[in-house]
Every structure is written in structure tokens, then in C-alpha cells.
Design a protein around this motif. Structure first.
Motif, PDB file in Angstrom:
ATOM      1  N   THR A 119      -0.765  -8.036   1.915  1.00 41.07           N
ATOM      2  CA  THR A 119      -1.845  -7.064   1.887  1.00 41.07           C
ATOM      3  C   THR A 119      -2.347  -6.921   0.463  1.00 41.07           C
ATOM      4  OG1 THR A 119      -0.789  -5.830   3.686  1.00 41.07           O
ATOM      5  CG2 THR A 119      -2.432  -4.650   2.374  1.00 41.07           C
ATOM      6  N   LEU A 120      -3.662  -6.819   0.301  1.00 43.25           N
ATOM      7  CA  LEU A 120      -4.218  -6.496  -1.003  1.00 43.25           C
ATOM      8  C   LEU A 120      -4.026  -5.004  -1.241  1.00 43.25           C
ATOM      9  CD1 LEU A 120      -7.566  -8.480  -1.335  1.00 43.25           C
ATOM     10  CD2 LEU A 120      -5.529  -8.688  -2.774  1.00 43.25           C
ATOM     11  N   ALA A 121      -3.271  -4.647  -2.249  1.00 44.59           N
ATOM     12  CA  ALA A 121      -2.977  -3.241  -2.522  1.00 44.59           C
ATOM     13  C   ALA A 121      -2.566  -3.096  -3.980  1.00 44.59           C
ATOM     14  CB  ALA A 121      -1.860  -2.749  -1.603  1.00 44.59           C
ATOM     15  N   LYS A 122      -2.469  -1.855  -4.431  1.00 46.41           N
ATOM     16  CA  LYS A 122      -2.010  -1.606  -5.793  1.00 46.41           C
ATOM     17  C   LYS A 122      -0.492  -1.730  -5.844  1.00 46.41           C
ATOM     18  CE  LYS A 122      -5.883   0.979  -7.524  1.00 46.41           C
ATOM     19  NZ  LYS A 122      -6.356   2.108  -8.336  1.00 46.41           N
ATOM     20  N   PRO A 123       0.041  -2.481  -6.799  1.00 49.55           N
ATOM     21  CA  PRO A 123       1.491  -2.599  -6.923  1.00 49.55           C
ATOM     22  C   PRO A 123       2.124  -1.240  -7.222  1.00 49.55           C
ATOM     23  CG  PRO A 123       0.366  -4.255  -8.250  1.00 49.55           C
ATOM     24  CD  PRO A 123      -0.676  -3.292  -7.784  1.00 49.55           C
ATOM     25  N   THR A 124       3.361  -1.058  -6.780  1.00 49.44           N
ATOM     26  CA  THR A 124       4.055   0.204  -6.990  1.00 49.44           C
ATOM     27  C   THR A 124       5.103   0.077  -8.086  1.00 49.44           C
ATOM     28  OG1 THR A 124       5.625  -0.386  -5.257  1.00 49.44           O
ATOM     29  CG2 THR A 124       3.744   0.935  -4.604  1.00 49.44           C
ATOM     30  N   ARG A 125       5.632   1.217  -8.495  1.00 46.84           N
ATOM     31  CA  ARG A 125       6.662   1.322  -9.525  1.00 46.84           C
ATOM     32  C   ARG A 125       6.213   0.623 -10.806  1.00 46.84           C
ATOM     33  NH1 ARG A 125      11.600   3.478  -7.588  1.00 46.84           N
ATOM     34  NH2 ARG A 125      10.983   4.845  -5.873  1.00 46.84           N
ATOM     35  N   THR A 126       6.920  -0.422 -11.232  1.00 47.26           N
ATOM     36  CA  THR A 126       6.589  -1.067 -12.511  1.00 47.26           C
ATOM     37  C   THR A 126       5.360  -1.962 -12.420  1.00 47.26           C
ATOM     38  OG1 THR A 126       7.908  -3.046 -12.088  1.00 47.26           O
ATOM     39  CG2 THR A 126       9.049  -1.152 -13.062  1.00 47.26           C
ATOM     40  N   GLY A 127       4.908  -2.238 -11.221  1.00 47.60           N
ATOM     41  CA  GLY A 127       3.818  -3.192 -11.027  1.00 47.60           C
ATOM     42  C   GLY A 127       4.332  -4.558 -10.633  1.00 47.60           C
ATOM     43  N   SER A 128       5.631  -4.805 -10.856  1.00 53.14           N
ATOM     44  CA  SER A 128       6.234  -6.066 -10.422  1.00 53.14           C
ATOM     45  C   SER A 128       7.560  -5.808  -9.714  1.00 53.14           C
ATOM     46  CB  SER A 128       6.449  -6.995 -11.610  1.00 53.14           C
ATOM     47  OG  SER A 128       7.318  -6.403 -12.556  1.00 53.14           O
ATOM     48  N   SER A 129       7.764  -4.566  -9.290  1.00 53.43           N
ATOM     49  CA  SER A 129       9.040  -4.190  -8.669  1.00 53.43           C
ATOM     50  C   SER A 129       9.229  -4.860  -7.314  1.00 53.43           C
ATOM     51  CB  SER A 129       9.108  -2.669  -8.482  1.00 53.43           C
ATOM     52  OG  SER A 129       9.182  -2.015  -9.715  1.00 53.43           O
ATOM     53  N   PHE A 130      10.455  -5.271  -7.064  1.00 56.23           N
ATOM     54  CA  PHE A 130      10.899  -5.775  -5.762  1.00 56.23           C
ATOM     55  C   PHE A 130      11.568  -4.593  -5.072  1.00 56.23           C
ATOM     56  CE2 PHE A 130      13.993  -7.441  -2.871  1.00 56.23           C
ATOM     57  CZ  PHE A 130      13.527  -8.665  -2.421  1.00 56.23           C
ATOM     58  N   ILE A 131      11.017  -4.158  -3.933  1.00 55.90           N
ATOM     59  CA  ILE A 131      11.473  -2.938  -3.276  1.00 55.90           C
ATOM     60  C   ILE A 131      12.175  -3.282  -1.974  1.00 55.90           C
ATOM     61  CG2 ILE A 131      10.731  -0.768  -2.204  1.00 55.90           C
ATOM     62  CD1 ILE A 131       8.248  -1.007  -4.138  1.00 55.90           C
ATOM     63  N   GLY A 132      13.372  -2.787  -1.807  1.00 52.70           N
ATOM     64  CA  GLY A 132      14.086  -2.853  -0.544  1.00 52.70           C
ATOM     65  C   GLY A 132      14.205  -1.436  -0.010  1.00 52.70           C
ATOM     66  N   LEU A 133      13.674  -1.182   1.161  1.00 51.23           N
ATOM     67  CA  LEU A 133      13.566   0.180   1.689  1.00 51.23           C
ATOM     68  C   LEU A 133      14.193   0.226   3.076  1.00 51.23           C
ATOM     69  CD1 LEU A 133      12.114   2.891   0.917  1.00 51.23           C
ATOM     70  CD2 LEU A 133      10.162   2.056   2.237  1.00 51.23           C
ATOM     71  N   GLY A 134      15.150   1.129   3.295  1.00 55.18           N
ATOM     72  CA  GLY A 134      15.786   1.243   4.598  1.00 55.18           C
ATOM     73  C   GLY A 134      17.216   0.745   4.569  1.00 55.18           C
TER      74      GLY A 134
END
Length: 204
Positions: free
Chosen positions: A111-126
Motif C-alpha cells: 500500500t502507498l502510505a506514510k511510513p511509521t515510527r522511524t520511517g524504516s521500522s519493521f513492525i510485528g504486531l499481534g
């Protein structure tokens, strides 16, 4: 945060950690191979069905074309990078049991979206049974601030009866799976909006 760690140079490695679109990587490698080895060296629409070790130390790949015709290619080295259902591995290790599905169903998209956290963060959620994996695979556009965000939505189900579908990979509608992530909305990330922003999704 429950857990976080540095990656790449910040974690003490000599090189950065990179994330990019797999298709772009494949095409980069494809063009680099052609540049170094010449046209015609990459041949598509063929399946390696097995191999034969020869007395002179060479190896012959047994090949089946998309039209059903067969061929043989002999060389000094065969790299069996033919996927999870590898015919090369099955011949090399015939005692191994068949692939066992562990119950994980993954839906993938970008998806085209604004990056979160640092802008290059790898997020594992759940959790390991119900989770999202999210990370950017492009730099943000300098005008819009939007990057290509890769995401994997995953649930684990009872696998005792095996996989009932006809294939392991297919295109699906977002509505087929988005309900698993209802309420996953936070002040720093809106998971349903991220999923709905994808132009296409695939089930693995």
C-alpha cells in the motif's frame, strides 16, 4: 513496545539492512545475469523434474517445457533453487516426508502510505497465531511523503484436516480477510486502512 531491537549498522553489522520490492529485485538480478552471460541464458516456462550425476563429474538437469516437451541440459553445477516443492531436493533427499502445512494463512499486499515510527521500522504486531508484519520497501516520495509499504496479514487455523483449497497462492478480495483485523486501529497505525489501501492482495 513489547520488544524492539536495532537492525543493520545500528545493530553492529558492517552493512545496512535493506528492504525492497521482491519483483524489483528479481528484475535487477535478471538484467544483471543477461549483462554478464548474454541473451538466451535465462529461459522461462520450464520445470526441472530431476537430475542425473554423470561419470565425468558433470550434472544433467531433466527439464519439462510448458508444452510438454522434455529436454536435458548438462553443466558443471546444478543449483536446486526450485521452490518449496523442489524436485531436486526430493531426489537428493528421498527419505524426507512431504511438506506439512502448519495452519498459517497469509494475505500479502502493498500500500502507498506514510511510513511509521522511524520511517524504516519493521513492525510485528499481534501474536504468532494472529498478526501483521509491516515494513516499507521504498523510500518515501519527496513530494507526497508516501512510500510503498509491504504488509503480511496472518492467522493460524486448525490444520488437522490439511489444506482444502486447490492451490497455495491466489488473488483474493480485501473483504475476504479484513474482518480478522477489525479494531486494529491505534494512534500511530490504522491497520484496516492500510489493508484497504492495497490495489491487490494475495493469499498464501
Amino acid at each position: 513496545d513489547i520488544y524492539s531491537e536495532q537492525r543493520g549498522i545500528l545493530a553492529g553489522y558492517n552493512w545496512p539492512q535493506y528492504a525492497l520490492h521482491r519483483g524489483h529485485l528479481h528484475m535487477f538480478l535478471y538484467h544483471e545475469v543477461l549483462k554478464r552471460t548474454g541473451k538466451g541464458t535465462v529461459q522461462l516456462g520450464q520445470t526441472v523434474t530431476g537430475y542425473q550425476n554423470n561419470a565425468n563429474g558433470t550434472v544433467t538437469a531433466l527439464i519439462e517445457h510448458a508444452d510438454g516437451k522434455t529436454a536435458r541440459e548438462t553443466g558443471t553445477l546444478l543449483i536446486g533453487a526450485d521452490g518449496i516443492h523442489s524436485a531436486v531436493r526430493a531426489q537428493m533427499h528421498p527419505e524426507q516426508p512431504p511438506i506439512h502445512w502448519g495452519g498459517a494463512i497469509m494475505w500479502r499486499g502493498s500500500t502507498l502510505a506514510k511510513p511509521t515510527r522511524t520511517g524504516s521500522s519493521f513492525i510485528g504486531l499481534g501474536s504468532h497465531r494472529h498478526r501483521m508484519v509491516i515494513y516499507p520497501i521504498s523510500h518515501p516520495d519527496p513530494t507526497t511523503g508516501l512510500a510503498t509499504i509491504n504488509w503480511i496479514a496472518e492467522v493460524t487455523v486448525d490444520s488437522s484436516e490439511g489444506w482444502k483449497e486447490s492451490g497455495w497462492f491466489k488473488q483474493v478480495e480485501i473483504d475476504d480477510f479484513i474482518h480478522h483485523f477489525d479494531g486494529w486501529t491505534y494512534d500511530w497505525l490504522d491497520v484496516p486502512a492500510l489493508l484497504r489501501g492495497a490495489q491487490v492482495a494475495y493469499e498464501n
